[in-house]
Design an enzyme around this catalytic site. Structure first.
Site, short mmCIF file in Angstrom:
data_model
loop_
_atom_site.label_atom_id
_atom_site.label_comp_id
_atom_site.label_asym_id
_atom_site.label_seq_id
_atom_site.Cartn_x
_atom_site.Cartn_y
_atom_site.Cartn_z
N LYS A 251 0.84 -1.20 0.00
CA LYS A 251 0.00 0.00 0.00
C LYS A 251 0.88 1.26 0.00
O LYS A 251 0.69 2.14 -0.83
CB LYS A 251 -0.94 0.01 1.22
CG LYS A 251 -1.88 -1.18 1.27
CD LYS A 251 -2.91 -1.08 2.39
CE LYS A 251 -2.32 -1.12 3.79
NZ LYS A 251 -1.72 -2.41 4.20
N ARG B 120 -9.74 -0.03 9.13
CA ARG B 120 -9.18 -1.35 9.42
C ARG B 120 -10.13 -2.21 10.21
O ARG B 120 -9.80 -3.35 10.54
CB ARG B 120 -7.90 -1.16 10.23
CG ARG B 120 -6.63 -1.59 9.53
CD ARG B 120 -5.49 -1.31 10.50
NE ARG B 120 -4.27 -1.93 10.11
CZ ARG B 120 -3.31 -1.34 9.39
NH1 ARG B 120 -3.49 -0.13 8.92
NH2 ARG B 120 -2.20 -1.98 9.13
N ARG C 122 11.56 -5.68 4.46
CA ARG C 122 11.39 -4.27 4.83
C ARG C 122 12.04 -3.97 6.19
O ARG C 122 12.52 -2.86 6.41
CB ARG C 122 9.89 -3.95 4.87
CG ARG C 122 9.57 -2.50 5.13
CD ARG C 122 8.10 -2.19 4.92
NE ARG C 122 7.26 -2.71 5.99
CZ ARG C 122 5.93 -2.68 5.98
NH1 ARG C 122 5.28 -2.20 4.93
NH2 ARG C 122 5.23 -3.13 6.99
N ARG D 281 11.43 -0.41 11.14
CA ARG D 281 10.22 -0.27 11.96
C ARG D 281 10.19 -1.35 13.04
O ARG D 281 10.37 -2.53 12.75
CB ARG D 281 8.98 -0.43 11.08
CG ARG D 281 8.52 0.87 10.48
CD ARG D 281 7.42 0.65 9.47
NE ARG D 281 6.28 -0.10 9.99
CZ ARG D 281 5.17 -0.31 9.29
NH1 ARG D 281 5.06 0.18 8.07
NH2 ARG D 281 4.18 -1.00 9.82
N ARG E 198 0.05 -9.28 13.69
CA ARG E 198 -0.54 -8.32 12.74
C ARG E 198 -1.33 -9.06 11.65
O ARG E 198 -2.39 -8.61 11.24
CB ARG E 198 0.53 -7.44 12.11
CG ARG E 198 1.03 -6.38 13.09
CD ARG E 198 2.38 -5.83 12.71
NE ARG E 198 2.38 -5.16 11.43
CZ ARG E 198 3.49 -4.93 10.71
NH1 ARG E 198 4.66 -5.34 11.15
NH2 ARG E 198 3.41 -4.31 9.56
P1 ADP Z 1 1.05 -2.23 7.79
O1 ADP Z 1 -0.02 -2.01 6.75
O2 ADP Z 1 2.36 -2.67 7.23
O3 ADP Z 1 0.59 -3.10 8.92
P2 ADP Z 1 0.70 0.50 8.83
O4 ADP Z 1 1.78 1.51 8.76
O5 ADP Z 1 -0.52 0.72 8.00
O6 ADP Z 1 1.42 -0.86 8.48
O7 ADP Z 1 0.21 0.32 10.34
C1 ADP Z 1 1.11 0.07 11.40
C2 ADP Z 1 0.33 -0.12 12.70
O8 ADP Z 1 -0.36 1.09 13.04
C3 ADP Z 1 -0.75 -1.19 12.68
O9 ADP Z 1 -0.25 -2.49 12.91
C4 ADP Z 1 -1.67 -0.70 13.82
O10 ADP Z 1 -1.12 -1.01 15.07
C5 ADP Z 1 -1.61 0.82 13.67
N1 ADP Z 1 -2.71 1.29 12.79
C6 ADP Z 1 -2.57 1.83 11.55
N2 ADP Z 1 -3.77 2.14 11.02
C7 ADP Z 1 -4.69 1.78 11.96
C8 ADP Z 1 -6.12 1.83 12.01
N3 ADP Z 1 -6.85 2.29 10.98
N4 ADP Z 1 -6.73 1.37 13.14
C9 ADP Z 1 -6.03 0.91 14.16
N5 ADP Z 1 -4.70 0.82 14.18
C10 ADP Z 1 -4.02 1.26 13.09
#
Ligand code: ADP
Length: 190
Positions: free
Chosen positions: A14, A89, A128, A134, A146
């Site tokens: 994404k 999410r 990554r 990260r 996750r």
């Molecule tokens: P990825 O898609 O690789 O998991 P992101 O950068 O989108 O990484 O998200 C990293 C973390 O941030 C998630 O695992 C979660 O803990 C938190 N997070 C991101 N977006 C949301 C959301 N919409 N609702 C709840 N937690 C979120």
């Protein structure tokens, strides 16, 4: 205004694809993951609350991300629309998004869903971890959590957007350019 939801499991690409999408369609990129990581680096109260949850591979509370998104909608002007990356999410977040947009007579234009098999999720995140550093990419048990969280809480959104007639699935396996071109072919229709 266009409101695109960029959907997919962790590691689907994404963040990688978002840059090309916002440029081609003049969109504002809103990544809840990035917004949360900048709160963490800034050491804000919100960041402190989110840090432990993110580093354990759990979601932060719905109200927190909903508030972040709504305030961005209000503050960003002069774009043709928004690319929501990593939001919604959960079903509750998707309903909150619909309610926010409905206030201004708007709706989600399309959910662009990048799909990759679970095996590839692990490979891409391991790769990554060496590049971006990260904390939530480094530990296999966190990545596992996750992926589980994605299947339990986020995957039901596929049905949600299918029912709304807004679901557009893209095969996320291939080179960055191949996947990008598949996305463009789909988005050129809107
Ligand atoms: P990825 O898609 O690789 O998991 P992101 O950068 O989108 O990484 O998200 C990293 C973390 O941030 C998630 O695992 C979660 O803990 C938190 N997070 C991101 N977006 C949301 C959301 N919409 N609702 C709840 N937690 C979120």
């Amino acid at each position: 205004m266009k409101f695109y939801v960029l959907f997919g499991p962790p590691g689907a690409g994404k963040g990688t694809q978002a840059g090309a999408m916002v440029e081609r369609y003049n969109l504002c990129h809103l990544s809840t993951g990035e917004l949360l990581r900048s709160e963490i680096s800034a050491g804000s109260p919100l960041g402190l609350q989110a840090k432990a949850l993110i580093e354990a591979g759990n979601l932060v509370p719905d109200e927190v991300v909903e508030g972040m998104i709504e305030s961005k909608f209000k503050s960003v002007k002069e774009v043709k629309g928004f690319l929501l990356d990593g939001f919604p999410r959960t079903i509750a977040q998707a309903e909150a998004l619909d309610a926010m947009l409905a206030k201004g007579g708007e709706a989600v234009t399309a959910c662009i869903s990048l799909m990759i098999p679970d095996q590839l999720i692990h490979e891409r995140i391991a790769h990554r971890a060496n590049i971006e550093g990260r904390a939530d990419d480094a530990r296999p048990e966190v990545v596992e959590n996750r992926v589980k969280t994605y299947h339990d809480k986020t995957e039901p959104l596929i049905e949600f957007y299918k029912k709304a007639g807004r679901y557009h699935e893209i095969d996320g396996v291939g080179t960055i350019e191949e996947v990008r071109d598949r996305i463009f072919t789909e988005m050129d229709k809107f």
